[in-house]
Design a protein around this motif. Structure first.
Motif, PDB file in Angstrom:
ATOM      1  N   ARG A  48       0.844  -1.213   0.000  1.00 14.64           N
ATOM      2  CA  ARG A  48       0.000   0.000   0.000  1.00 14.64           C
ATOM      3  C   ARG A  48       0.870   1.251   0.000  1.00 14.64           C
ATOM      4  NH1 ARG A  48      -4.357  -1.114   4.814  1.00 14.64           N
ATOM      5  NH2 ARG A  48      -5.146  -3.096   4.042  1.00 14.64           N
ATOM      6  N   PHE A  49       0.383   2.282  -0.667  1.00 10.82           N
ATOM      7  CA  PHE A  49       1.113   3.544  -0.664  1.00 10.82           C
ATOM      8  C   PHE A  49       1.149   4.140   0.740  1.00 10.82           C
ATOM      9  CE2 PHE A  49       1.486   8.163  -1.256  1.00 10.82           C
ATOM     10  CZ  PHE A  49       2.719   8.186  -1.890  1.00 10.82           C
ATOM     11  N   SER A  50       0.102   3.911   1.523  1.00 13.66           N
ATOM     12  CA  SER A  50       0.084   4.431   2.894  1.00 13.66           C
ATOM     13  C   SER A  50       1.238   3.850   3.716  1.00 13.66           C
ATOM     14  CB  SER A  50      -1.258   4.144   3.574  1.00 13.66           C
ATOM     15  OG  SER A  50      -1.518   2.749   3.597  1.00 13.66           O
ATOM     16  N   ALA A  51       1.622   2.616   3.430  1.00 11.65           N
ATOM     17  CA  ALA A  51       2.755   2.009   4.140  1.00 11.65           C
ATOM     18  C   ALA A  51       4.058   2.701   3.764  1.00 11.65           C
ATOM     19  CB  ALA A  51       2.834   0.518   3.845  1.00 11.65           C
ATOM     20  N   VAL A  52       4.174   3.117   2.510  1.00 14.76           N
ATOM     21  CA  VAL A  52       5.365   3.869   2.080  1.00 14.76           C
ATOM     22  C   VAL A  52       5.445   5.177   2.862  1.00 14.76           C
ATOM     23  CG1 VAL A  52       6.442   5.093   0.141  1.00 14.76           C
ATOM     24  CG2 VAL A  52       5.420   2.828  -0.217  1.00 14.76           C
ATOM     25  N   VAL A  53       4.321   5.855   2.982  1.00 13.50           N
ATOM     26  CA  VAL A  53       4.296   7.142   3.692  1.00 13.50           C
ATOM     27  C   VAL A  53       4.587   6.944   5.178  1.00 13.50           C
ATOM     28  CG1 VAL A  53       2.845   9.111   4.343  1.00 13.50           C
ATOM     29  CG2 VAL A  53       2.754   8.197   2.008  1.00 13.50           C
ATOM     30  N   VAL A  54       3.963   5.958   5.803  1.00 11.40           N
ATOM     31  CA  VAL A  54       4.212   5.694   7.225  1.00 11.40           C
ATOM     32  C   VAL A  54       5.668   5.270   7.428  1.00 11.40           C
ATOM     33  CG1 VAL A  54       3.618   4.220   9.203  1.00 11.40           C
ATOM     34  CG2 VAL A  54       1.809   5.190   7.775  1.00 11.40           C
ATOM     35  N   GLY A  55       6.185   4.430   6.546  1.00 12.03           N
ATOM     36  CA  GLY A  55       7.587   4.021   6.628  1.00 12.03           C
ATOM     37  C   GLY A  55       8.527   5.209   6.520  1.00 12.03           C
ATOM     38  N   LEU A  56       8.206   6.144   5.647  1.00 17.72           N
ATOM     39  CA  LEU A  56       9.015   7.360   5.501  1.00 17.72           C
ATOM     40  C   LEU A  56       8.959   8.198   6.783  1.00 17.72           C
ATOM     41  CD1 LEU A  56      10.729   9.304   3.806  1.00 17.72           C
ATOM     42  CD2 LEU A  56       8.579  10.226   2.884  1.00 17.72           C
ATOM     43  N   VAL A  57       7.783   8.380   7.330  1.00 22.64           N
ATOM     44  CA  VAL A  57       7.620   9.173   8.556  1.00 22.64           C
ATOM     45  C   VAL A  57       8.367   8.525   9.724  1.00 22.64           C
ATOM     46  CG1 VAL A  57       5.927   9.953  10.277  1.00 22.64           C
ATOM     47  CG2 VAL A  57       5.461  10.249   7.844  1.00 22.64           C
ATOM     48  N   VAL A  58       8.224   7.222   9.878  1.00 24.11           N
ATOM     49  CA  VAL A  58       8.896   6.516  10.976  1.00 24.11           C
ATOM     50  C   VAL A  58      10.410   6.591  10.799  1.00 24.11           C
ATOM     51  CG1 VAL A  58       9.265   4.252  12.055  1.00 24.11           C
ATOM     52  CG2 VAL A  58       6.957   5.020  11.523  1.00 24.11           C
ATOM     53  N   SER A  59      10.886   6.468   9.579  1.00 23.46           N
ATOM     54  CA  SER A  59      12.327   6.544   9.329  1.00 23.46           C
ATOM     55  C   SER A  59      12.881   7.929   9.638  1.00 23.46           C
ATOM     56  CB  SER A  59      12.637   6.164   7.881  1.00 23.46           C
ATOM     57  OG  SER A  59      12.309   4.817   7.663  1.00 23.46           O
ATOM     58  N   VAL A  60      12.134   8.961   9.292  1.00 24.57           N
ATOM     59  CA  VAL A  60      12.553  10.328   9.632  1.00 24.57           C
ATOM     60  C   VAL A  60      12.596  10.492  11.152  1.00 24.57           C
ATOM     61  CG1 VAL A  60      11.868  12.767   9.533  1.00 24.57           C
ATOM     62  CG2 VAL A  60      11.795  11.371   7.459  1.00 24.57           C
ATOM     63  N   ALA A  61      11.573   9.972  11.835  1.00 22.67           N
ATOM     64  CA  ALA A  61      11.545  10.061  13.304  1.00 22.67           C
ATOM     65  C   ALA A  61      12.718   9.303  13.915  1.00 22.67           C
ATOM     66  CB  ALA A  61      10.221   9.518  13.836  1.00 22.67           C
ATOM     67  N   THR A  62      12.993   8.103  13.427  1.00 29.60           N
ATOM     68  CA  THR A  62      14.099   7.303  13.951  1.00 29.60           C
ATOM     69  C   THR A  62      15.421   8.015  13.734  1.00 29.60           C
ATOM     70  OG1 THR A  62      12.909   5.251  13.518  1.00 29.60           O
ATOM     71  CG2 THR A  62      15.303   5.083  13.767  1.00 29.60           C
ATOM     72  N   PHE A  63      15.622   8.541  12.538  1.00 31.74           N
ATOM     73  CA  PHE A  63      16.849   9.258  12.196  1.00 31.74           C
ATOM     74  C   PHE A  63      17.075  10.427  13.155  1.00 31.74           C
ATOM     75  CE2 PHE A  63      18.992  12.723  10.029  1.00 31.74           C
ATOM     76  CZ  PHE A  63      20.101  12.114   9.463  1.00 31.74           C
ATOM     77  N   TRP A  64      16.080  11.292  13.276  1.00 34.13           N
ATOM     78  CA  TRP A  64      16.264  12.498  14.095  1.00 34.13           C
ATOM     79  C   TRP A  64      16.277  12.199  15.588  1.00 34.13           C
ATOM     80  CZ3 TRP A  64      18.756  16.319  12.481  1.00 34.13           C
ATOM     81  CH2 TRP A  64      18.730  16.656  11.134  1.00 34.13           C
ATOM     82  N   LYS A  65      15.574  11.168  16.020  1.00 36.40           N
ATOM     83  CA  LYS A  65      15.632  10.781  17.437  1.00 36.40           C
ATOM     84  C   LYS A  65      17.047  10.339  17.796  1.00 36.40           C
ATOM     85  CE  LYS A  65      14.238   6.911  18.457  1.00 36.40           C
ATOM     86  NZ  LYS A  65      14.733   5.695  18.856  1.00 36.40           N
ATOM     87  N   THR A  66      17.678   9.608  16.891  1.00 37.66           N
ATOM     88  CA  THR A  66      19.043   9.144  17.154  1.00 37.66           C
ATOM     89  C   THR A  66      20.037  10.286  17.078  1.00 37.66           C
ATOM     90  OG1 THR A  66      18.390   7.020  16.200  1.00 37.66           O
ATOM     91  CG2 THR A  66      20.737   7.384  16.553  1.00 37.66           C
TER      92      THR A  66
END
Length: 129
Positions: A48-66
């Motif tokens: 699903r395209f929504s999974a791509v968007v959620v995956g992108l958001v989570v990856s941005v959050a993980t990156f900046w949290k670290t």
């Protein structure tokens, strides 16, 4: 050589944030749990395209949290990790405290580029009629 006490105990000898209670360390650990839950959803809905968007958001959050985790430590004068350097264990510090945590910057960074391109392509595609 790793002790038989377990990986978290070994890690806590390098990062004292995990040796006792630290509010920032605790909060980021809860964020880790939420990231894992979100990524399980992403993987189970990956077509699903929504999974791509959620995956992108989570990856941005993980990156900046670290990145924030490292910046807090740097701005504190290496308050939680300095003791390993003071006892002369630079190799252990790099192998236990730095290198594994860099994975949480590099891997999400690559995912951000890959998924970001997918989102940009989808956003610039002509609308279906």
């Amino acid at each position: 050589m790793a002790s038989q006490r377990g990986p978290l105990v070994d890690y806590s000898t390098f990062d004292h944030r995990y040796a006792g209670f630290d509010a920032f360390g605790s909060a980021q650990s809860w964020a880790n749990l939420l990231e894992v839950i979100a990524l399980v959803w992403v993987l189970t809905h990956r077509r699903r395209f929504s999974a791509v968007v959620v995956g992108l958001v989570v990856s941005v959050a993980t990156f900046w949290k670290t990145v924030l985790y490292f910046l807090v430590e740097i701005c504190s004068g290496l308050d939680m990790t300095r003791q390993s350097l003071e006892r002369g264990d630079l190799g252990g510090f790099l192998m236990v405290a730095v290198l594994p945590n860099l994975i949480w910057i590099v891997v999400p960074g690559v995912v951000i580029v890959v998924l970001g391109r997918q989102v940009l392509r989808a956003g610039s595609a002509p609308p279906n009629r």
